[in-house]
Design a protein around this motif. Sequence first.
Motif, PDB file in Angstrom:
ATOM      1  N   MET A   1       0.852  -1.195   0.000  1.00 52.52           N
ATOM      2  CA  MET A   1       0.000   0.000   0.000  1.00 52.52           C
ATOM      3  C   MET A   1       0.893   1.252   0.000  1.00 52.52           C
ATOM      4  O   MET A   1       1.844   1.318   0.770  1.00 52.52           O
ATOM      5  N   GLU A   2       0.619   2.189  -0.894  1.00 55.97           N
ATOM      6  CA  GLU A   2       1.486   3.373  -0.915  1.00 55.97           C
ATOM      7  C   GLU A   2       1.229   4.266   0.307  1.00 55.97           C
ATOM      8  O   GLU A   2       0.132   4.261   0.871  1.00 55.97           O
ATOM      9  N   ALA A   3       2.269   5.038   0.689  1.00 54.99           N
ATOM     10  CA  ALA A   3       2.220   5.762   1.963  1.00 54.99           C
ATOM     11  C   ALA A   3       0.999   6.663   2.096  1.00 54.99           C
ATOM     12  O   ALA A   3       0.290   6.598   3.098  1.00 54.99           O
ATOM     13  N   THR A   4       0.710   7.490   1.076  1.00 52.70           N
ATOM     14  CA  THR A   4      -0.391   8.448   1.253  1.00 52.70           C
ATOM     15  C   THR A   4      -1.723   7.729   1.456  1.00 52.70           C
ATOM     16  O   THR A   4      -2.583   8.203   2.186  1.00 52.70           O
ATOM     17  N   LYS A   5      -1.874   6.560   0.827  1.00 50.08           N
ATOM     18  CA  LYS A   5      -3.118   5.802   0.977  1.00 50.08           C
ATOM     19  C   LYS A   5      -3.245   5.336   2.440  1.00 50.08           C
ATOM     20  O   LYS A   5      -4.319   5.418   3.038  1.00 50.08           O
ATOM     21  N   ILE A   6      -2.120   4.879   2.992  1.00 49.82           N
ATOM     22  CA  ILE A   6      -2.155   4.399   4.392  1.00 49.82           C
ATOM     23  C   ILE A   6      -2.538   5.544   5.334  1.00 49.82           C
ATOM     24  O   ILE A   6      -3.331   5.363   6.250  1.00 49.82           O
ATOM     25  N   PHE A   7      -1.982   6.759   5.088  1.00 48.60           N
ATOM     26  CA  PHE A   7      -2.299   7.888   5.972  1.00 48.60           C
ATOM     27  C   PHE A   7      -3.803   8.137   6.030  1.00 48.60           C
ATOM     28  O   PHE A   7      -4.351   8.481   7.065  1.00 48.60           O
ATOM     29  N   PHE A   8      -4.447   7.989   4.879  1.00 50.45           N
ATOM     30  CA  PHE A   8      -5.883   8.285   4.825  1.00 50.45           C
ATOM     31  C   PHE A   8      -6.752   7.095   5.209  1.00 50.45           C
ATOM     32  O   PHE A   8      -7.922   7.259   5.509  1.00 50.45           O
ATOM     33  N   GLU A   9      -6.174   5.899   5.201  1.00 49.31           N
ATOM     34  CA  GLU A   9      -7.000   4.717   5.528  1.00 49.31           C
ATOM     35  C   GLU A   9      -6.857   4.277   6.977  1.00 49.31           C
ATOM     36  O   GLU A   9      -7.624   3.461   7.453  1.00 49.31           O
ATOM     37  N   ARG A  10      -5.873   4.811   7.701  1.00 49.77           N
ATOM     38  CA  ARG A  10      -5.791   4.505   9.132  1.00 49.77           C
ATOM     39  C   ARG A  10      -6.804   5.345   9.882  1.00 49.77           C
ATOM     40  O   ARG A  10      -6.856   6.558   9.720  1.00 49.77           O
ATOM     41  N   HIS A  11      -7.643   4.679  10.622  1.00 47.41           N
ATOM     42  CA  HIS A  11      -8.588   5.390  11.488  1.00 47.41           C
ATOM     43  C   HIS A  11      -8.547   4.711  12.849  1.00 47.41           C
ATOM     44  O   HIS A  11      -8.213   3.531  12.927  1.00 47.41           O
ATOM     45  N   THR A  12      -8.933   5.434  13.876  1.00 41.61           N
ATOM     46  CA  THR A  12      -9.039   4.803  15.192  1.00 41.61           C
ATOM     47  C   THR A  12     -10.232   3.854  15.163  1.00 41.61           C
ATOM     48  O   THR A  12     -11.352   4.268  14.864  1.00 41.61           O
ATOM     49  N   ILE A  13      -9.945   2.591  15.442  1.00 46.54           N
ATOM     50  CA  ILE A  13     -10.984   1.554  15.385  1.00 46.54           C
ATOM     51  C   ILE A  13     -11.395   1.184  16.800  1.00 46.54           C
ATOM     52  O   ILE A  13     -10.554   0.837  17.634  1.00 46.54           O
ATOM     53  N   ARG A  14     -12.717   1.267  17.063  1.00 45.91           N
ATOM     54  CA  ARG A  14     -13.188   1.116  18.452  1.00 45.91           C
ATOM     55  C   ARG A  14     -14.017  -0.142  18.695  1.00 45.91           C
ATOM     56  O   ARG A  14     -14.606  -0.286  19.747  1.00 45.91           O
ATOM     57  N   LYS A  15     -14.001  -1.070  17.704  1.00 50.34           N
ATOM     58  CA  LYS A  15     -14.578  -2.419  17.902  1.00 50.34           C
ATOM     59  C   LYS A  15     -13.858  -3.378  16.962  1.00 50.34           C
ATOM     60  O   LYS A  15     -13.665  -3.063  15.777  1.00 50.34           O
ATOM     61  N   TYR A  16     -13.470  -4.521  17.528  1.00 43.87           N
ATOM     62  CA  TYR A  16     -12.659  -5.486  16.771  1.00 43.87           C
ATOM     63  C   TYR A  16     -13.362  -6.823  16.632  1.00 43.87           C
ATOM     64  O   TYR A  16     -14.199  -7.196  17.461  1.00 43.87           O
ATOM     65  N   LEU A  17     -12.957  -7.556  15.563  1.00 40.16           N
ATOM     66  CA  LEU A  17     -13.466  -8.916  15.378  1.00 40.16           C
ATOM     67  C   LEU A  17     -12.750  -9.836  16.365  1.00 40.16           C
ATOM     68  O   LEU A  17     -11.631  -9.551  16.785  1.00 40.16           O
ATOM     69  N   ASP A  18     -13.415 -10.932  16.685  1.00 40.45           N
ATOM     70  CA  ASP A  18     -12.810 -11.926  17.577  1.00 40.45           C
ATOM     71  C   ASP A  18     -11.877 -12.799  16.724  1.00 40.45           C
ATOM     72  O   ASP A  18     -12.178 -13.950  16.436  1.00 40.45           O
ATOM     73  N   LYS A  19     -10.794 -12.197  16.266  1.00 40.49           N
ATOM     74  CA  LYS A  19      -9.870 -12.890  15.361  1.00 40.49           C
ATOM     75  C   LYS A  19      -8.448 -12.598  15.840  1.00 40.49           C
ATOM     76  O   LYS A  19      -8.068 -11.425  15.958  1.00 40.49           O
ATOM     77  N   PRO A  20      -7.693 -13.661  16.154  1.00 42.47           N
ATOM     78  CA  PRO A  20      -6.360 -13.412  16.713  1.00 42.47           C
ATOM     79  C   PRO A  20      -5.376 -12.810  15.716  1.00 42.47           C
ATOM     80  O   PRO A  20      -5.555 -12.936  14.502  1.00 42.47           O
ATOM     81  N   VAL A  21      -4.355 -12.157  16.253  1.00 42.83           N
ATOM     82  CA  VAL A  21      -3.282 -11.591  15.423  1.00 42.83           C
ATOM     83  C   VAL A  21      -2.052 -12.471  15.674  1.00 42.83           C
ATOM     84  O   VAL A  21      -1.711 -12.734  16.836  1.00 42.83           O
TER      85      VAL A  21
END
Length: 221
Positions: A1-21
């Motif tokens: 993903m190119e840098a500028t796209k990442i800057f605009f696609e990162r948002h604070t996420i306040r609910k997550y799926l029950d899926k491990p990392v």
Amino acid sequence: MEATKIFFERHTIRKYLDKPVSKELLTDVLKDATRAPSWANSQPWEIYVASGETLERLRSAYLESFENYEPHKQELSTPREWPEYIDKRMKKSFAESFKSMGIVRDDEIERYKNWKNNYQFFGEPVAVFLCLDASLTHWSMFDLGMFANSLMLSAKAHGLDSAPAASSVSYPHHIRKILDIPDNQKIIVGIMIGYADLEHPYNQYISSRTPIEEVVNFRGM
Ligand SMILES: Cc1cc2nc3c(=O)[nH]c(=O)nc-3n(C[C@H](O)[C@H](O)[C@H](O)COP(=O)(O)O)c2cc1C
């Protein structure tokens, strides 16, 4: 993903799926974050990652403190009063986010649920706590901020979502005890990491920004 796209696609996420990392994926993200610049390459960050049973213990301890209205004990202070022009931005953002979640001012039940979600780390599978040696100064805090943003942008580039959360360090005594953090380190902030539950109303808000003309003062250009 190119840098500028990442800057605009990162948002604070306040609910997550029950899926491990996976630990491997998270390690790649953390490696990227350590490429952040720092004063004389001092790399002052001390990082603690909580997941699985450890995170569940922390969540339970937080729930008890939250439900008992235990006062916050964050290790960083907040301004007594914000400058008016900054206060305005924050109020605008709060109003917009509550509107997008469909929560009205006098809906105490929904507001409580939303508040509690903060103290349950938004249900994410991984919490990364950023700490600093207590003897360090604002310069190292500056370095840590750069580490934090690199971490969140790298997470996005690796298909993960994140949330920086001051609320996650409201009860640092629990974090210190459960994650075994030495007393000479200050617990600065937590960054939640996981996979966004994109359908959830809490994740519909995309924050706006003050126009460049209001925050940048060009001189001689
Ligand atoms: C140091 C810091 C602490 C934050 N603490 C919280 C928090 O406790 N709860 C929360 O919901 N959001 C928290 N946020 C997220 C901000 O509200 C968010 O970054 C801001 O509204 C801009 O939205 P965006 O991250 O989606 O672009 C925090 C952000 C930062 C940088």
